[in-house]
Design an enzyme around this catalytic site. Structure first.
Site, mmCIF file in Angstrom:
data_model
loop_
_atom_site.group_PDB
_atom_site.id
_atom_site.type_symbol
_atom_site.label_atom_id
_atom_site.label_comp_id
_atom_site.label_asym_id
_atom_site.label_seq_id
_atom_site.Cartn_x
_atom_site.Cartn_y
_atom_site.Cartn_z
ATOM 1 N N GLY A 11 0.679 -1.528 0.259
ATOM 2 C CA GLY A 11 -0.095 0.598 0.603
ATOM 3 C C GLY A 11 0.729 1.005 0.017
ATOM 4 O O GLY A 11 0.173 2.111 0.186
ATOM 5 N N SER A 12 1.585 1.292 -0.834
ATOM 6 C CA SER A 12 2.777 2.378 -0.196
ATOM 7 C C SER A 12 2.259 3.263 -1.637
ATOM 8 O O SER A 12 2.402 4.719 -1.024
ATOM 9 C CB SER A 12 4.237 1.751 -0.317
ATOM 10 O OG SER A 12 4.582 1.741 -2.079
ATOM 11 N N ASN A 13 1.473 3.299 -2.240
ATOM 12 C CA ASN A 13 0.737 4.065 -3.310
ATOM 13 C C ASN A 13 -0.031 4.899 -2.707
ATOM 14 O O ASN A 13 -0.274 5.734 -2.930
ATOM 15 C CB ASN A 13 0.872 3.651 -4.483
ATOM 16 C CG ASN A 13 2.090 3.184 -5.502
ATOM 17 O OD1 ASN A 13 2.412 4.272 -6.307
ATOM 18 N ND2 ASN A 13 3.078 2.548 -5.912
ATOM 19 N N LYS A 65 -8.009 -13.863 -10.682
ATOM 20 C CA LYS A 65 -9.020 -13.464 -11.431
ATOM 21 C C LYS A 65 -10.504 -12.567 -10.868
ATOM 22 O O LYS A 65 -11.186 -13.767 -9.663
ATOM 23 C CB LYS A 65 -9.887 -14.027 -12.801
ATOM 24 C CG LYS A 65 -10.516 -15.019 -12.816
ATOM 25 C CD LYS A 65 -10.586 -15.589 -13.763
ATOM 26 C CE LYS A 65 -11.559 -16.901 -13.582
ATOM 27 N NZ LYS A 65 -12.474 -17.228 -15.016
ATOM 28 N N HIS A 111 1.085 1.223 -13.239
ATOM 29 C CA HIS A 111 1.811 -0.145 -13.348
ATOM 30 C C HIS A 111 3.008 0.354 -13.634
ATOM 31 O O HIS A 111 4.005 1.455 -13.688
ATOM 32 C CB HIS A 111 1.711 -0.656 -15.205
ATOM 33 C CG HIS A 111 2.235 -2.000 -15.818
ATOM 34 N ND1 HIS A 111 1.841 -3.042 -14.652
ATOM 35 C CD2 HIS A 111 3.930 -2.202 -15.879
ATOM 36 C CE1 HIS A 111 2.678 -3.768 -15.559
ATOM 37 N NE2 HIS A 111 3.639 -3.629 -15.912
HETATM 38 C C1 GAR Z 1 3.256 -1.139 -7.899
HETATM 39 O O1 GAR Z 1 4.636 -0.548 -8.192
HETATM 40 C C2 GAR Z 1 2.566 -1.012 -8.536
HETATM 41 O O2 GAR Z 1 2.648 -0.445 -10.182
HETATM 42 C C3 GAR Z 1 2.385 -2.351 -9.096
HETATM 43 O O3 GAR Z 1 1.974 -3.188 -7.549
HETATM 44 C C4 GAR Z 1 3.000 -2.203 -6.624
HETATM 45 C C5 GAR Z 1 1.658 -1.862 -5.783
HETATM 46 O O4 GAR Z 1 2.887 -1.366 -4.788
HETATM 47 N N1 GAR Z 1 1.212 -3.260 -9.571
HETATM 48 C C6 GAR Z 1 1.215 -3.607 -10.243
HETATM 49 O O5 GAR Z 1 2.863 -4.680 -10.563
HETATM 50 C C7 GAR Z 1 -0.116 -3.986 -11.862
HETATM 51 N N2 GAR Z 1 0.247 -5.029 -12.399
HETATM 52 P P1 GAR Z 1 2.114 -0.967 -3.408
HETATM 53 O O6 GAR Z 1 0.630 -1.481 -2.602
HETATM 54 O O7 GAR Z 1 3.700 -0.718 -2.147
HETATM 55 O O8 GAR Z 1 1.187 0.719 -3.629
#
Ligand code: GAR
Length: 192
Positions: A11-13, A65, A111
């Protein structure tokens, strides 16, 4: 603009989005709910920290899915949150027509590569192993074809000679943390 975040991981984003909101950098967007398909996901711990409801939604019966009863549970939960925008921030499931139709043109995904290069799993590792000199991250609209919807915005990251995979991942994640909140803010202004 009411925003719902879906994630499966740390969940860093989502945290970057919530920090931007706290700092007044999310435009007219407001995160109203976080949902995860993994009960133990770090993203759910952000809820109490930021005062946003964060809940597990059972994605069963499929593993990779979102279709059938789990898809219906997600659709109902997102509808109940009255979401204007669904943000996939590390939501690691393939979405199917019913879900996409329920929120047509309102689902965006982050992505970790410069699409259309290195679609699919492990975009950072794919770029690293291919010897890419430039990679980055992409925010795009979600369509049936995985990682192929219209690109909204991208940020590039240079791969320095001697970068380890870990070093590159750190740089790409930092770019993601800047890009995604900025795109949400921009979309919120466009819909005002
Ligand atoms: C992120 O790097 C995002 O780009 C990737 O998962 C990570 C989530 O990180 N998403 C994908 O690869 C989708 N195909 P987070 O949980 O720290 O936000």
């Amino acid at each position: 603009m009411r925003v719902v975040i879906l994630g499966s991981g740390r969940g860093s984003n989502a945290e970057a989005i919530l920090q931007a909101q706290q700092a007044g950098r999310l435009g007219a967007a407001q995160v109203v709910q976080i949902f995860s398909d993994k009960p133990e996901a770090g993203i759910l711990a952000l809820g109490p920290r930021f005062g946003v409801p964060a809940t597990f939604v059972d994605p069963a019966p499929f593993k990779t899915k979102l279709e059938g009863p789990g898809e219906d549970r997600f659709i109902d939960a997102i509808r109940a949150a009255r979401a204007d925008l669904v943000v996939l921030a590390g939501f690691m499931r393939v979405l199917k027509p019913k879900f996409l139709g329920a929120f047509a043109d309102r689902i965006i995904n982050l992505h970790p590569s410069l699409l259309p290069a290195f679609a699919g799993l492990d975009g950072i590792g794919q770029a690293f192993r291919a010897g890419a000199k430039v990679t980055g991250c992409t925010v795009h609209y979600v369509t049936l074809e995985v990682d192929a919807g219209k690109i909204i915005e991208q940020a590039s990251v240079a791969v320095a000679p001697g970068d380890t995979l870990e070093a590159l991942a750190t740089k790409v994640h930092a770019a993601e943390h800047r890009l995604l909140p900025a795109v949400i803010a921009r979309l919120s202004r466009a819909t005002k």
